[in-house]
Write a protein that holds these residues in place. Structure first.
Motif, mmCIF file in Angstrom:
data_model
loop_
_atom_site.group_PDB
_atom_site.id
_atom_site.type_symbol
_atom_site.label_atom_id
_atom_site.label_comp_id
_atom_site.label_asym_id
_atom_site.label_seq_id
_atom_site.Cartn_x
_atom_site.Cartn_y
_atom_site.Cartn_z
ATOM 1 N N PRO A 5 0.834 -1.210 0.000
ATOM 2 C CA PRO A 5 0.000 0.000 0.000
ATOM 3 C C PRO A 5 0.864 1.254 0.000
ATOM 4 O O PRO A 5 1.915 1.304 0.638
ATOM 5 N N LEU A 6 0.407 2.266 -0.751
ATOM 6 C CA LEU A 6 1.118 3.538 -0.801
ATOM 7 C C LEU A 6 0.605 4.451 0.307
ATOM 8 O O LEU A 6 -0.563 4.394 0.701
ATOM 9 N N GLU A 7 1.495 5.292 0.800
ATOM 10 C CA GLU A 7 1.090 6.330 1.739
ATOM 11 C C GLU A 7 0.469 7.453 0.920
ATOM 12 O O GLU A 7 1.159 8.141 0.170
ATOM 13 N N LEU A 8 -0.835 7.647 1.048
ATOM 14 C CA LEU A 8 -1.562 8.582 0.191
ATOM 15 C C LEU A 8 -1.909 9.844 0.975
ATOM 16 O O LEU A 8 -2.742 9.803 1.892
ATOM 17 N N PRO A 9 -1.277 10.971 0.670
ATOM 18 C CA PRO A 9 -1.589 12.209 1.391
ATOM 19 C C PRO A 9 -3.062 12.586 1.239
ATOM 20 O O PRO A 9 -3.665 12.406 0.180
ATOM 21 N N GLU A 10 -3.636 13.105 2.315
ATOM 22 C CA GLU A 10 -5.028 13.544 2.300
ATOM 23 C C GLU A 10 -5.167 14.794 1.439
ATOM 24 O O GLU A 10 -4.282 15.657 1.423
ATOM 25 N N HIS A 26 -11.377 8.430 -6.523
ATOM 26 C CA HIS A 26 -10.262 7.484 -6.621
ATOM 27 C C HIS A 26 -9.183 7.833 -5.601
ATOM 28 O O HIS A 26 -8.887 9.011 -5.372
ATOM 29 N N GLN A 27 -8.585 6.800 -5.028
ATOM 30 C CA GLN A 27 -7.422 7.023 -4.167
ATOM 31 C C GLN A 27 -6.210 7.415 -5.007
ATOM 32 O O GLN A 27 -5.423 8.270 -4.613
ATOM 33 N N ARG A 28 -6.075 6.783 -6.165
ATOM 34 C CA ARG A 28 -4.974 7.082 -7.080
ATOM 35 C C ARG A 28 -5.502 6.907 -8.501
ATOM 36 O O ARG A 28 -6.218 5.943 -8.792
ATOM 37 N N LEU A 29 -5.142 7.831 -9.381
ATOM 38 C CA LEU A 29 -5.592 7.751 -10.762
ATOM 39 C C LEU A 29 -4.553 7.013 -11.597
ATOM 40 O O LEU A 29 -3.484 7.557 -11.888
ATOM 41 N N ASP A 30 -4.846 5.742 -11.930
ATOM 42 C CA ASP A 30 -4.004 5.064 -12.909
ATOM 43 C C ASP A 30 -4.356 5.633 -14.283
ATOM 44 O O ASP A 30 -5.167 6.563 -14.396
ATOM 45 N N LEU A 31 -3.759 5.100 -15.346
ATOM 46 C CA LEU A 31 -3.959 5.703 -16.665
ATOM 47 C C LEU A 31 -5.420 5.658 -17.092
ATOM 48 O O LEU A 31 -5.941 6.620 -17.679
ATOM 49 N N ALA A 32 -6.109 4.571 -16.805
ATOM 50 C CA ALA A 32 -7.508 4.463 -17.199
ATOM 51 C C ALA A 32 -8.369 5.485 -16.460
ATOM 52 O O ALA A 32 -9.204 6.175 -17.068
ATOM 53 N N ALA A 33 -8.176 5.615 -15.144
ATOM 54 C CA ALA A 33 -8.940 6.588 -14.369
ATOM 55 C C ALA A 33 -8.560 8.017 -14.774
ATOM 56 O O ALA A 33 -9.422 8.909 -14.813
ATOM 57 N N HIS A 34 -7.302 8.228 -15.068
ATOM 58 C CA HIS A 34 -6.837 9.535 -15.531
ATOM 59 C C HIS A 34 -7.543 9.918 -16.831
ATOM 60 O O HIS A 34 -7.998 11.062 -16.998
ATOM 61 N N ALA A 35 -7.656 8.987 -17.756
ATOM 62 C CA ALA A 35 -8.298 9.258 -19.051
ATOM 63 C C ALA A 35 -9.792 9.539 -18.877
ATOM 64 O O ALA A 35 -10.371 10.338 -19.633
ATOM 65 N N ARG A 36 -10.430 8.887 -17.899
ATOM 66 C CA ARG A 36 -11.846 9.161 -17.654
ATOM 67 C C ARG A 36 -12.062 10.510 -16.986
ATOM 68 O O ARG A 36 -13.114 11.130 -17.144
ATOM 69 N N THR A 37 -11.069 10.979 -16.248
ATOM 70 C CA THR A 37 -11.208 12.216 -15.473
ATOM 71 C C THR A 37 -10.867 13.454 -16.299
ATOM 72 O O THR A 37 -11.517 14.496 -16.184
ATOM 73 N N MET A 104 1.942 14.201 -2.992
ATOM 74 C CA MET A 104 0.564 13.929 -3.372
ATOM 75 C C MET A 104 0.435 13.768 -4.889
ATOM 76 O O MET A 104 -0.175 12.807 -5.384
ATOM 77 N N LEU A 105 1.023 14.689 -5.648
ATOM 78 C CA LEU A 105 0.900 14.642 -7.101
ATOM 79 C C LEU A 105 1.507 13.366 -7.666
ATOM 80 O O LEU A 105 0.888 12.680 -8.488
ATOM 81 N N LEU A 106 2.719 13.047 -7.243
ATOM 82 C CA LEU A 106 3.414 11.893 -7.812
ATOM 83 C C LEU A 106 2.824 10.570 -7.341
ATOM 84 O O LEU A 106 2.995 9.546 -8.003
ATOM 85 N N THR A 107 2.124 10.602 -6.219
ATOM 86 C CA THR A 107 1.524 9.380 -5.699
ATOM 87 C C THR A 107 0.101 9.180 -6.199
ATOM 88 O O THR A 107 -0.271 8.087 -6.626
ATOM 89 N N ARG A 108 -0.696 10.246 -6.174
ATOM 90 C CA ARG A 108 -2.128 10.099 -6.446
ATOM 91 C C ARG A 108 -2.507 10.466 -7.879
ATOM 92 O O ARG A 108 -3.462 9.909 -8.417
ATOM 93 N N ILE A 141 7.539 4.195 -5.991
ATOM 94 C CA ILE A 141 6.715 3.103 -6.517
ATOM 95 C C ILE A 141 5.747 3.609 -7.582
ATOM 96 O O ILE A 141 5.590 3.017 -8.647
ATOM 97 N N SER A 142 5.112 4.747 -7.296
ATOM 98 C CA SER A 142 4.038 5.242 -8.152
ATOM 99 C C SER A 142 4.533 5.698 -9.518
ATOM 100 O O SER A 142 3.880 5.421 -10.542
ATOM 101 N N VAL A 143 5.655 6.409 -9.573
ATOM 102 C CA VAL A 143 6.109 6.978 -10.846
ATOM 103 C C VAL A 143 6.535 5.892 -11.841
ATOM 104 O O VAL A 143 6.099 5.911 -13.001
#
Length: 493
Positions: A5-10, A26-37, A104-108, A141-143
């Motif tokens: 699990p990633l430490e996700l800033p509030e 979303h807790q984190r936007l992967d590419l699919a969630a990013h494209a929908r957003t 936050m940006l690089l993680t979420r 991990i996220s990048v």
């Protein structure tokens, strides 16, 4: 992606959610969630991208606020002159304990940052993209996971840098990319010009993670829609890290120019004894000014403040301001690279004077000694660390003047130091003096002048001194050669 699990800033937002869009679902936007957003990102050529950066007046969001378009033009001019394609660098090495926006940006929302970097890489014909993160941070991990999901205009890699305050300084970061020690360059040089200041001597366009994300937002919205929030001079939104006493930091997206008091109210905070804006290279504001000050670079500058990296701490009335300031000043002095006079002598001397003030054990001249040491540290360093540290401490002495007087007049203000100003877990080494053995020979001050200062009677003025890595040689000499065996070096961590 790694299953750990990633430490996700509030995260929170006031008004328009741009950088934070989608984080309500979303807790984190992967590419699919990013494209929908986010709507598809139209590719821009060189002139179109420069014109966009000019139109939205995009400043750097790492602290200095240097205009992105000017930096990009300088790198492109060097590339045209030398024939060497530029390198794109994302500075996500956040060594500021009070700031969590880049984490936050690089993680979420890592793809929003990568959108901006890839947009520039394609438009400017870049050779490589380098994303610098702090070792051990969630971005490690996220990048790489985000890079593996998408098509890239050129090769890209993640670089992990040591978790130190100076690691995010541009010259130190470039040295790290080049495989050198991660400390500021002793010679002033611009990354955009290439040569010794660039990655592999290439023209280098380096910007903070938020800057790249803001570029991606501006490219999607266009100049007019981008300017729909914010001020006439500073359009768009700003990411802030609002530090909550005894709680995790909250990263908040707000319209540029919003009043600080509204942000504090929304986060359930009061101005208290004073408010720090801009983090540990920022400035303190008295509570009366803090409520109405607009959170823009121009608005803060009018009150003697700075937006810096957007970190905010409201100091509660129940803690000792001088004790809080002294702890941070000691940490900042130990975090320096020790390459120039202001960092080697000025910052440790100022930290010691502040510690004596906080302890209520200062001589009448201690306040002037602290101001003198901090003033001498300004303007002459190899990087901005002495200037930023001096601004942090000098504005504190002004805002908390009544507390300073109370500590000079007697044992202090009577309040405990609650550790409201966030600092990393203590590690490293400390030089400690055993008063039952110390005979006042003074040899320690000769062998470790950057660490030990003597009082009027020839004894060290402090019993415990943080030791930076560059000070360890002198500390060991002082320990081994003390005639009374009164000094020891203790390691923590």
């Amino acid at each position: 992606m790694n299953d750990a699990p990633l430490e996700l800033p509030e995260v929170g937002w006031m008004g328009s959610a741009r950088l934070t869009a989608g984080l309500d679902r979303h807790q984190r936007l992967d590419l699919a969630a990013h494209a929908r957003t986010h709507q598809p990102l139209r590719q821009l050529d060189r002139e179109e991208l420069l014109a966009l950066a000019d139109a939205v007046a995009l400043p750097g969001r790492g602290g200095a606020g240097f205009p992105f378009a000017r930096k990009a033009r300088a790198a492109l001019a060097a590339a045209d002159r030398t024939g060497a394609p530029p390198v794109i660098v994302v500075n996500g090495a956040e060594g500021e304990p009070a700031s969590a926006k880049d984490k936050m940006l690089l993680t979420r929302v890592p793809h929003l940052v990568l959108d901006g970097a890839c947009l520039a890489a394609a438009a400017f014909g870049a050779e490589e993209i380098v994303i610098a993160v702090t070792a051990g941070s969630p971005g490690e991990i996220s990048v790489p996971a985000a890079l593996a999901e998408r098509e890239l205009p050129c090769q890209a890699r993640t670089l992990c840098l040591p978790e130190r305050f100076v690691s995010g300084e541009s010259g130190a970061l470039i040295r790290g990319v080049n495989g050198l020690p991660v400390v500021p360059s002793p010679l002033k040089s611009r990354a955009s010009d290439g040569g010794t200041g660039g990655v592999r001597r290439r023209p280098t366009l380096l910007s903070n993670a938020e800057t790249w994300a803001q570029l991606a937002v501006a490219a999607r919205l266009g100049p007019d829609a981008h300017a729909a929030v914010g001020t006439a001079a500073e359009g768009g939104t700003v990411l802030l890290t609002v530090n909550q006493p005894n709680g995790d930091p909250l990263v908040v997206e707000v319209p540029a120019g919003i009043r600080l008091g509204l942000v504090l109210d929304a986060c359930g905070l009061r101005p208290g004894a004073g408010v720090l804006v801009g983090g540990y290279h920022g400035a303190w504001l008295p509570p009366t000014d803090a409520v109405d000050v607009p959170l823009s670079r121009a608005g803060l500058a009018d009150r003697g403040g700075t937006l810096g990296a957007g970190a905010i701490v409201a100091l509660p009335d129940g803690t000792c301001p001088l004790g809080e300031i002294a702890q941070v000043a000691a940490w900042l002095a130990a975090e320096s690279a020790g390459q120039c006079g202001p960092c080697k002598r000025g910052l440790p001397a100022a930290a010691e004077a502040l510690a004596l003030l906080a302890a209520g054990a200062a001589e009448p001249s201690a306040l002037e000694d602290a101001r003198s040491a901090l003033g001498a540290a300004q303007g002459g360093g190899a990087c901005s660390h002495p200037d930023g540290t001096a601004r942090f401490a000098l504005t504190a002495l002004d805002v908390f003047a009544e507390d300073v007087d109370a500590h000079l007049a007697g044992p202090g203000c009577g309040r405990p130091v609650r550790g409201v100003l966030p600092l990393p877990r203590a590690n490293g080494a400390r030089l400690e003096v055993d008063w039952s053995r110390c005979a006042g020979h003074g040899l320690c001050a000769v062998l470790a002048p950057d660490l030990v200062r003597l009082g009027p009677h020839g004894y060290p003025t402090s019993t415990a001194m943080p030791v930076a890595s560059w000070q360890e040689h002198g500390a060991r000499r002082a320990v081994s050669q003390c005639p009374a065996l009164a000094i020891r070096l203790r390691h923590r961590g």
